[in-house]
Scaffold this motif. Structure first.
Motif, short mmCIF file in Angstrom:
data_model
loop_
_atom_site.label_atom_id
_atom_site.label_comp_id
_atom_site.label_asym_id
_atom_site.label_seq_id
_atom_site.Cartn_x
_atom_site.Cartn_y
_atom_site.Cartn_z
N SER B 57 1.87 -3.28 4.45
CA SER B 57 3.00 -3.13 3.93
C SER B 57 4.15 -3.67 4.62
N ARG B 223 0.92 3.30 -4.56
CA ARG B 223 1.62 3.48 -3.49
C ARG B 223 1.57 4.93 -3.03
N PHE B 271 8.77 1.32 -3.41
CA PHE B 271 7.89 0.30 -2.93
C PHE B 271 7.94 -0.92 -4.18
N PHE B 275 7.48 -5.17 -3.07
CA PHE B 275 6.39 -5.51 -2.94
C PHE B 275 5.80 -6.15 -4.35
N TYR B 280 -0.53 -6.88 -3.36
CA TYR B 280 -1.34 -5.68 -3.31
C TYR B 280 -2.87 -6.02 -3.32
#
Lengths: 384, 384
Positions: B57, B223, B271, B275, B280
């Motif tokens: 990440s 996460r 997160f 993101f 992901y």
């Protein structure tokens, strides 16, 4: 005893009704149903009863073959004629926990006040509440004192709670792959599972019984996390390695590539069929709240209430309930001069070891129970 | 060099455009943007460049202070004047990975063919593809040979890949807290994260850019799982223990009871803001696919292609990328008589150790790079 070592037990689920149960949160539940099974025969002195307490997703079907599904109980390799918990000698009881979804009153049961499922109207519960209900079941069965309480994981927490909540009602306590209290990491894993359920829109604030659409996706994800923590790095490597599932090369999409992915998805989906999402929430919270030393200056001071003899078992590769947690229990008991034996058994199976490593575990349990029974018989002057 | 050990670097994100990139899956992406930052000065011989490869990440902001947010880079304690990667001596480059969401082309980038985000139309990617793009960035910067490639976790996989994909373009390779391939357990944790995202209805088959409603709940749960695996039992116990959050007793509901619950929820929500959910999915798949030994009779046979000298580092409490995985790399390199140093550093921080245990790690990296630079200077006959 007519059973031989080779004849399987037939499992029959019975139900008892308890008029009322006062909970730690202040609420009184009334009435409460308890689903349970028994194996073997209660002797005339009523001195050979053993309570088996189940783990998080277990139920009262601990042993024998379910006549409907044909499936063996979750600890069938440990309970039966000639096994660790020898049903030729002992009367073995296992009940579904309070808050569960396999026959005992829980959030999916009908609230007598509304005629609808309790859902999130169900009161918060604790391991202490579960044990208080078990004590009422034992009353109902006419048993004053249990020869033993034994269980793995959350079952071990209940066994520990028995030792201090009812010190004069249990002769021996066997907490296996368990802990006196959840660590931050154990709480964290439970919280992830809860968040997976809570964040599924189908959870619908717990009211999915009305929509008929339970939060299956969230519950499946929660169970997937759980399954990883029940295994070990080594056992996953042995079972799955990096093997692809029905292919030779990467798919480059988000479907199943690896065997381990397929396994986890299957386990997740399978769980959804048999477990209630609200029970998941309530029971994991009860585990996180549990701290047998709470309110005492030390764990030892708390366990000093216990009168039972203890057999504590842990497994080398269990990283969810690591051996140091069992040793904390052992050291606290020893500091109070309690009778405690401890075994750390070698295994690569991780936390699942308490379910699958039955050979050595069975022998140790069998020996410990035989000795306990002898000590008891000597004390009471009755014949074994 | 004008910078002193006390003056912080200012981070500036630059962008390079690569005409096309042929991917392992068979697709060619064209064009590809690469976001990168550099610190220090490239020497006249162009022999002092170090590529830092980021973890899952991370992004190109490895060091210095971001002028907008005021935040330091993710490895700011390791990169800077007088630090492990000494910007007084070395020219340090860090780029956002292919498939990322921080400036480099990824699933949230616009597909030139449609004018809409690629979403799941983005091709499947590999660690090899990420490295191939980095090599093109290095070309773009006019650098033939890197003094070093270094990274932790997924960054370590890229470093390893560099050693075998471009053996003549890298003098030293530093895989830290990493592995030559994911184990079943590592794949399993990634799969749980993916399932959390995929099962969020807002994921909408990847087309959440159109709805403006990303799968925040699923991504947050993913996460949360990640954060547990980045810490250790000990570090969670130290940081949170069983402390309640703003209360003394259980809430008996599903809100926050424990500090660790609050922390995980916060980290999950945080997160989601930074993101992309499809990134992901793509990047975790790339990690799972990575196997530097694939297609070779052994890991040693694969790493025999490498010409670099290696410094492999692992941390004692890192259970996500345990030391045995680093040792596999070390042993494979040694079996091929490669130049490899290995350090297992003591830490209670788990996998996060590579980010936070900077004192000893920094010293070791600094020493290794100094030695590498000297060896190189001696070989090429140039002055250090």
């Amino acid at each position: 005893m007519s059973a031989t070592a080779s004849s399987p037990l037939i499992a029959e689920t019975k139900s008892a009704r308890v008029d009322s149960l006062a909970l730690d949160c202040g609420v009184t539940l009334a009435p409460v149903e308890v689903a349970y099974q028994t194996y073997g025969t209660l002797n005339a002195e009523r001195s050979n009863a053993i309570l088996i307490t189940h783990a998080f997703s277990g139920d009262s079907h601990a042993a024998g073959i379910d006549p409907e599904s044909g499936k063996p109980g979750w600890w069938d390799d440990m309970i039966g004629p000639g096994k660790g918990f020898d049903t030729d000698r002992f009367f073995v009881i296992c009940s579904n926990v309070l808050g569960g979804c396999r026959g005992t009153t829980g959030p999916s049961s009908l609230d007598p006040a509304t005629g609808s499922p309790f859902a999130t109207g169900f009161p918060g519960i604790t391991i202490g509440d579960m044990v208080r209900l078990q004590a009422k079941l034992i009353d109902h069965l006419g048993i004053q004192k249990l020869l033993a309480v034994a269980g793995g994981s959350m079952g071990g927490m209940q066994a520990l709670e028995w030792s201090v909540a009812y010190p004069d009602r249990v002769v021996a306590v066997l907490p296996i792959a368990s802990t006196a209290r959840h660590s931050a990491m154990q709480i964290a894993f439970n919280e992830v599972g809860r968040q997976a359920v809570l964040s599924d829109p189908d959870w619908n604030n717990g009211n999915y019984h009305a929509t008929g659409k339970p939060p299956s996706r969230g519950l499946a994800v929660a169970r997937m996390v759980g399954h990883i923590t029940y295994m070990s790095d080594a056992s996953m490597r042995e079972k799955f390695g990096r093997r692809f599932r029905d292919k030779e090369t990467p798919s480059f999409h988000f479907g199943v590539d690896f065997e381990v992915e397929s396994y986890l998805r299957y386990r997740g989906l399978q769980f959804v069929d048999r477990f209630d999402a609200n029970s998941y929430l309530y029971i994991t919270k009860a585990m996180d709240y549990f701290d047998v030393g709470a309110g005492f200056p030390s764990l030892g001071a708390s366990l000093a209430r216990a009168q039972a003899r203890f057999l504590v078992i842990s497994f080398t590769s269990d990283w969810l309930y690591p051996s140091y947690q069992s040793l904390e229990i052992v050291n606290a008991l020893r500091s109070g001069n309690r009778d405690v034996a401890y075994c750390e058994l070698p295994s690569t199976y991780g936390h699942d070891a308490f379910l699958v490593e039955v050979a050595e575990q069975g022998e140790i349990v069998r020996g410990f129970l035989t000795q306990t029974h002898k000590l008891l018989s000597r004390k009471s002057g009755s014949r074994s």
